[in-house]
Design an enzyme around this catalytic site. Sequence first.
Site, PDB file in Angstrom:
ATOM      1  N   GLY A   1       0.805  -1.211   0.000  1.00 51.26           N
ATOM      2  CA  GLY A   1       0.000   0.000   0.000  1.00 51.26           C
ATOM      3  C   GLY A   1       0.840   1.263   0.000  1.00 51.26           C
ATOM      4  O   GLY A   1       0.549   2.227  -0.720  1.00 51.26           O
TER       5      GLY A   1
ATOM      6  N   GLU B   1      -6.603   0.990   2.203  1.00 49.26           N
ATOM      7  CA  GLU B   1      -7.080   0.317   3.419  1.00 49.26           C
ATOM      8  C   GLU B   1      -6.114  -0.820   3.692  1.00 49.26           C
ATOM      9  O   GLU B   1      -6.008  -1.758   2.906  1.00 49.26           O
ATOM     10  CB  GLU B   1      -8.519  -0.175   3.230  1.00 49.26           C
ATOM     11  CG  GLU B   1      -9.181  -0.586   4.532  1.00 49.26           C
ATOM     12  CD  GLU B   1      -9.175  -2.090   4.706  1.00 49.26           C
ATOM     13  OE1 GLU B   1      -8.283  -2.580   5.447  1.00 49.26           O
ATOM     14  OE2 GLU B   1     -10.038  -2.765   4.133  1.00 49.26           O
TER      15      GLU B   1
END
Length: 475
Positions: A233, A250
Amino acid sequence: MNQPTIDHWIGGTHHASQSDRTFQSLDPEDDSVIARAARGDARDVALAVDSAAAAFAAFRETSPSQRESILLRAAELLQQRSAEFRDLLIREIGSPVAKAMMEIGIATRVLKANAAMARRMTGRTYKSDVPGRWSLGFRKPIGVVASITPFNVPLVKGIKHSSMPLATGNTVVWLPSEQTPQIADAIARLYHDAGLPAGALNVVQGRGAEIGDDLVSAAPIRAVSFTGSAAVGRHVQSLCGSLGKRATLELGGKNPLIVLADADLDAAVGAAVRGGFIYQGQICMASSRVIVDQSLADAFTARFVAAAQALGRGDLTDPTTMIGPIISAKARQRIRDHLADAVDGGARILCGNSWTGNRVNPTIVSGVTSAMKLFREETFGPVVSVETANDRHHALELANASPGMLSAAVFTNDLDAAMIFADSLDTAMVHVNDMTIQQEPEVPFGGDGPAGFGREGMETGIEDFTTWKWVTLRR
């Protein structure tokens, strides 16, 4: 058993990889091959992105009623095909049937809720200082959106990461987890049969490590929605930042469930069991840490261990089964490594840490310290640590020592304490007298810092997937 070949879905039809390469999709229960999927490369990504970019010119002009109808029809078809999706979730990701049906229910609600957002692209009027001038703000679709999703809730995330961009007039290129090619293909066909125009949703199968950067870096991509590991991420975020693209991340975390001295013990134990062990702990919101006031520690721990040992570990189609297989050999080794590191460091296994095939029994550990991997990293398995707090202040201190929280829960009958914890816990989502795993389509879902960036949701999605245009008119 027949092993289907799953191709990319590009421009409203299936495409084999231009390299003709494939990869195997394995049943996590026994690692047998259940399908082969196209192994995409940069050329396949480019084809999908070009398809989405070409489709955007027309799709952005569709009416709210058209987009709303497509998403509502998709929700209807999802319910009609619930048995197909249930079986895919069981077989492809080792989901117990109860969790599979929960996913189908959530995904259906997300489709219905996001259908309404087609009518929420409202603008604004501004009082101008210039006499005789109207000053107007309009929302416009941002363009082509890239979606990158994980294995653990492939139906929910696949629907969430596509339906909001589509509702707001964008087109999508989706890179699903390499462990969920059949589910991704079933979602693509669902949208197609619901009337989604060709090219509005494109699916590139393959390995994220090989083609993720190609997708994120493609010039027509204007925004990226990512759910997955913190390491990947942050790489996606860095790439988006360097290229001036929007990103929503997320990433999960080490999520605490806190039991204060006045808590309802039965309710707290039930939430700890469900929150720690649903889908064998492979959920980003799972409560992998339990922090208990010292006055309840012995009673809570005894009940928690007993309840964990009683959890169903039978056939995945049995509604009483909660513990299924761990998704992959790599994930199983991570669990073994974390537990071995904890034991070597002096932690004590209260139950579990025994394997039957690819399943590990629910495992509860005490004596975990900040030096251990079990404290610092997501284990992503049915492993929960139990810590004892001296009082409320100590419980809050312990909880906020987490290296990153996506969600937290606190059990108390004291409203003042509930509000203090809700305000003071260093996380973006807090649940009082309930488990850490919660999901509703309209809420601002997500985390900050190590747990994420931005929010998924209805109102937040409007901000993520539209851009403002300022227009003035002189009379």
